[in-house]
Design an enzyme around this catalytic site. Structure first.
Site: not given
Ligand code: ADP
Ligand code: MG
Length: 388
Positions: A38-40, A128, A130, A133, A178, A230
């Site tokens: 939470h610094t970014d 999701g 952390g 993705s 990220d 958040y």
């Molecule tokens: P994190 O970044 O920690 O994984 P986020 O809530 O920020 O969690 O992002 C997750 C969301 O990004 C998923 O719920 C989906 O909507 C989307 N997402 C990430 N990777 C994919 C993927 N390979 N295909 C489809 N959606 C994706």
């Molecule tokens: Mg994310």
């Protein structure tokens, strides 16, 4: 559904779905944040590294203005048009893909006269958890489009585009840690990010040289950045900065805390204290890892966790238990990582004790009646690039 994705399997999945070879395959990694939470978005310091888990995007140009995306992680494909882009038109996960195109346009890319594309996505970054993705999907799509449309955008510009996609199209008020880690990561290195100075410097981590491994403990408690805590934390930081008369919390140091405790209400003070002390811990971690090696950063990781648990209040019992159990079983250091309210913890451990630490955490979760965690090792890995 692709079990173990690779550039080749993603290209094959594209061909199966669209009936032609893709023009290329690009990929971008997830990340683990070593320290700096939470610094970014407070113009501060962060120290993540890119991991070997990646999202691959096979892309092929179309002749019309349609955008199509399939993901191995999702049952249904999604479609949009270059003529009708806007956050209000994007639904669910496809906002992470089409949002990048929209963000490019917002930042000055002329979309008139361009043709659309088909995409096939495959990923082994858990969603999701952390590990970001979300940045992996955004950055894979962004570097693919940068090549396909021959835009010549710099990595720094792509960071801002992907951040704008996440903020403006998805609606998650995150900073750009990220995306920076995903686009600027290097094998064996952390990325020391100074958000205000707009710098991202590689720092050798030497985990393997010291017989260490970084374990990720995914608690499987789901977090959702677009809603909930958040945004509330972010608002507290803005309120705290305003009350202290500074543009952002980056302008405060530990020497300002005695004044902050007078000026701010208790909750806002603790939020501010976390950010101020966390910035100091990030700077110290980068110094210590460079001068004394990774075994010397344990206390900083532990102090970071305590600050998030007690002052910023973004931990959950599963994360605390993972950290406590790792430390009780000889971890050099351990902390929750990512935005909080679920997701993953990390533990820096002796590689030869990995099985023992894993078993202890699994047993502790079972005893507490928590869902079994998913535990795996991550290595500092290369950033986004073209694969095929
Ligand atoms: P994190 O970044 O920690 O994984 P986020 O809530 O920020 O969690 O992002 C997750 C969301 O990004 C998923 O719920 C989906 O909507 C989307 N997402 C990430 N990777 C994919 C993927 N390979 N295909 C489809 N959606 C994706
Ligand atoms: Mg994310």
């Amino acid at each position: 559904m692709i079990d173990i994705p690779s550039p080749e399997s993603t290209a094959q999945a594209f061909e199966d779905r669209y009936g032609r070879r893709p023009d290329g395959v690009w990929s971008a990694p997830g990340r683990v944040n070593l320290i700096g939470e939470h610094t970014d978005y407070n113009d501060g310091l962060v120290f993540p590294f890119a991991i070997e888990r990646r999202t691959w995007a096979a892309m092929g140009r179309r002749e019309d203005r349609t955008l199509t995306v399939h993901s191995g992680a999702m049952p249904e494909p999604a479609q949009a048009s270059l003529d009708e882009l806007g956050p209000e038109r994007f639904d669910g996960w496809s906002a992470y893909v089409f949002g990048v195109v929209w963000a490019m346009e917002q930042r000055g890319v002329d979309l008139s006269g361009r043709t659309g594309f088909d995409i096939m996505l495959a990923s082994d970054v858990p969603l999701g958890a952390g590990l970001s993705s979300s940045a992996a999907i955004e950055c894979a799509v962004a570097i693919a489009l940068n090549d396909e449309w021959e835009l010549g955008l710099t990595r720094r510009e792509l960071i801002y585009i992907c951040q704008l996609a996440e903020n403006g199209a998805v609606g998650a008020p995150t900073g750009n840690m990220d995306q920076t880690a995903s686009l600027m990561g290097e094998a064996g290195h952390g990325v020391l990010i100074d958000v205000r100075a707009e710098t991202a410097d590689p720092v050798a981590l030497h985990f393997a040289d010291e017989g260490l491994e970084l374990l990720v403990i995914d608690t499987r408690v789901h977090h959702e950045h677009a809603t909930g805590g958040y945004g509330a934390r972010r608002k507290s930081c803005e309120d705290g900065a305003a009350a202290m008369g500074v543009a952002s919390l980056r302008d405060l140091t530990e020497e300002d805390l005695p004044r902050a405790v007078e000026v701010l209400d208790d909750e806002t003070f603790r939020r501010v204290k976390h950010v101020v002390t966390e910035n100091a811990r990030v700077a110290r971690t980068a110094e210590v890892v460079a001068n004394e090696g990774p075994r010397a950063i344990g206390d900083l990781l532990v102090a970071s966790h305590a600050s998030m648990r007690d002052d910023f209040e973004i931990s959950v019992p599963e994360l605390d238990l993972a950290v406590e159990t790792a430390l009780a079983n000889g971890a050099v250091g351990s902390r929750m990582t990512g935005g909080g309210f679920g997701g993953a913890a990390i533990a820096l451990i002796d590689a030869d004790r990995a099985a023992e630490v894993e078993a202890a955490i699994e047993a502790a979760f079972a005893d507490a009646g928590f869902t079994a965690p998913i535990i795996f090792v991550v290595n500092p890995s290369a950033g986004a690039h073209r694969d095929l």
